[in-house]
Motif scaffolding. Sequence first.
Motif, mmCIF file in Angstrom:
data_model
loop_
_atom_site.group_PDB
_atom_site.id
_atom_site.type_symbol
_atom_site.label_atom_id
_atom_site.label_comp_id
_atom_site.label_asym_id
_atom_site.label_seq_id
_atom_site.Cartn_x
_atom_site.Cartn_y
_atom_site.Cartn_z
ATOM 1 N N LYS A 52 7.200 9.426 15.656
ATOM 2 C CA LYS A 52 7.856 8.453 14.767
ATOM 3 C C LYS A 52 6.878 8.153 13.640
ATOM 4 C CE LYS A 52 10.330 6.395 18.646
ATOM 5 N NZ LYS A 52 9.956 7.466 19.574
ATOM 6 N N SER A 53 6.993 8.916 12.555
ATOM 7 C CA SER A 53 6.002 8.789 11.490
ATOM 8 C C SER A 53 6.624 8.961 10.112
ATOM 9 C CB SER A 53 4.890 9.828 11.698
ATOM 10 O OG SER A 53 4.125 9.952 10.523
ATOM 11 N N LYS A 101 0.836 -1.210 0.000
ATOM 12 C CA LYS A 101 0.000 0.000 0.000
ATOM 13 C C LYS A 101 0.870 1.259 0.000
ATOM 14 C CE LYS A 101 -2.897 0.822 3.603
ATOM 15 N NZ LYS A 101 -2.747 2.180 4.152
ATOM 16 N N SER A 102 1.862 1.306 0.878
ATOM 17 C CA SER A 102 2.711 2.510 0.969
ATOM 18 C C SER A 102 3.418 2.777 -0.352
ATOM 19 C CB SER A 102 3.782 2.321 2.045
ATOM 20 O OG SER A 102 3.200 2.241 3.305
ATOM 21 N N ARG A 154 2.923 5.903 -3.275
ATOM 22 C CA ARG A 154 4.077 6.718 -3.683
ATOM 23 C C ARG A 154 4.345 6.592 -5.180
ATOM 24 N NH1 ARG A 154 4.233 5.654 1.637
ATOM 25 N NH2 ARG A 154 5.526 6.865 3.065
ATOM 26 N N THR A 194 -2.428 8.093 4.479
ATOM 27 C CA THR A 194 -1.197 8.301 3.704
ATOM 28 C C THR A 194 -1.452 9.307 2.586
ATOM 29 O OG1 THR A 194 -0.561 6.033 4.201
ATOM 30 C CG2 THR A 194 0.634 7.116 2.434
ATOM 31 N N LYS A 235 -4.704 5.791 14.732
ATOM 32 C CA LYS A 235 -4.789 5.132 13.414
ATOM 33 C C LYS A 235 -6.248 5.195 12.931
ATOM 34 C CE LYS A 235 -0.446 4.126 12.970
ATOM 35 N NZ LYS A 235 0.354 4.837 11.960
HETATM 36 C C1 S3P Z 1 2.518 4.773 6.261
HETATM 37 C C2 S3P Z 1 3.105 5.055 7.466
HETATM 38 C C3 S3P Z 1 2.560 4.604 8.754
HETATM 39 C C4 S3P Z 1 1.552 3.475 8.599
HETATM 40 C C5 S3P Z 1 0.577 3.736 7.490
HETATM 41 C C6 S3P Z 1 1.296 3.936 6.165
HETATM 42 C C7 S3P Z 1 3.127 5.298 5.026
HETATM 43 O O1 S3P Z 1 1.911 5.695 9.375
HETATM 44 O O2 S3P Z 1 0.857 3.271 9.812
HETATM 45 O O3 S3P Z 1 -0.310 2.637 7.353
HETATM 46 O O4 S3P Z 1 2.754 4.855 3.926
HETATM 47 O O5 S3P Z 1 3.999 6.180 5.135
HETATM 48 P P1 S3P Z 1 2.746 6.754 10.263
HETATM 49 O O6 S3P Z 1 3.833 7.222 9.419
HETATM 50 O O7 S3P Z 1 1.817 7.840 10.611
HETATM 51 O O8 S3P Z 1 3.186 5.966 11.452
#
Ligand code: S3P
Length: 428
Positions: free
Chosen positions: A167-168, A23-24, A28, A96, A343
Amino acid sequence: MRERKLQPPKGPLQGKIEVPGDKSISHRSVMFGSLAHGTTHVQHFLGSEDCLRTLTIFQAMGVKIEQKGSSLTIFGKGPEALKEPLEPLYFGNSGTTARLMLGILAGLPMFTTLHGDISLTKRPMNRVVEPLRLMGAQIDGRDHGNYLPLAIRGQTMKGIRYELPVKSAQVKSAILLAGLFAEGETTVTESTSTRNHTETMLEAFGAELHINGTAVSLKGNQTLTATDIYVPGDISSAAFFLVAAAIVPGSSLKLLNVGLNETRTGIIDVLLEMGADIQIENERQKGGERIGNITITYRELKAVTIEGEIIPRLIDEIPIIALLATQAEGTTVIKDARELRVKETDRIRAVTETLTRLGANIKETKDGFIICGKTKLVGNRVESYHDHRMGMLAAVASLITTTEVTIDDITPIATSYPSFFKDLEQII
Ligand code: S3P
């Protein structure tokens, strides 16, 4: 709302699954492909609701994107070709999309308004809005810009040196994306490494960036050049099957082409520490990311403590790890995971309520859980809390309950894994 009743299966789980794209990385790939100059081909794109939000948003800004199955062709003409959207941009459930798009939109010469569903509307945006304002962004919205709906009047942005207070990866990525088209240099420093897909993809699209420990720097006014992207299988989706095989006696599953980026593999470390039988083979680099096949075979598990630096490496897997812990001998403690409270739902509250309804011995703490195993789980009616991972957690739990589990609404699962039940049925 779509209710689903799940009967516990009769035997062990067996088979092979190729989970959908990450997904991430899928988000992107659309963002970078749309901002780049030239034609980007994306393979194994995750066509889930969340990722399609990102795609639709760039289409609304005039980018031509063709989708055939899980392949995308993105005809990028650079950020200067993006058009002011006529209507408010809708982010649905996708945090995201919202956070990263804030970083992109803040520096574009246009006015945009942004909104989302009821879950996203409750999620804090200050963590991104504050650093972007320090770079010159003009953003307003509910609670002084902390919550959607938000409005952005694009500005010329200036580079920044910023230490992440949370931490994100989403915050890090939003600042880097803003910095990419800003004046001067931007440096983001994090106390603990979070997922690094933005950095990897920036390099793949030809951006120059410097990584020094946990500090990432880039110069502004850079141009991205189109490239081809292969999206690895999502380890956060694979996690549901890893846990399924780890808790249903006699099971053995093989998961193909799963992303094994170090910043995401905390779940494998935890499973190994609990005593799980895991083999990884055909490990290789593909499109800048590490991938491989994971085979997991059922074995008795023992409790562990999960805290500190590993947390960002498994943040999305904690709900399903909590289920895993109910089947491990001893007391599992999970802490330093306060982020779970913001979340798609408050996942500390939701996991505790759900597993308690299923007969687990679990206690909520301010930043995690204390779970005593091993417990026999029982059937019950549970909620998905507008949260895809809570829906899938309940479905995996139903594999070991004594009687039927009813999930009030399975529609949220489509935000990250539309073919989840099809894949699950293949291995039962
Ligand atoms: C993500 C980062 C995480 C994760 C989210 C996807 C991303 O969130 O929980 O499902 O794609 O950068 P955080 O960066 O807010 O922790």
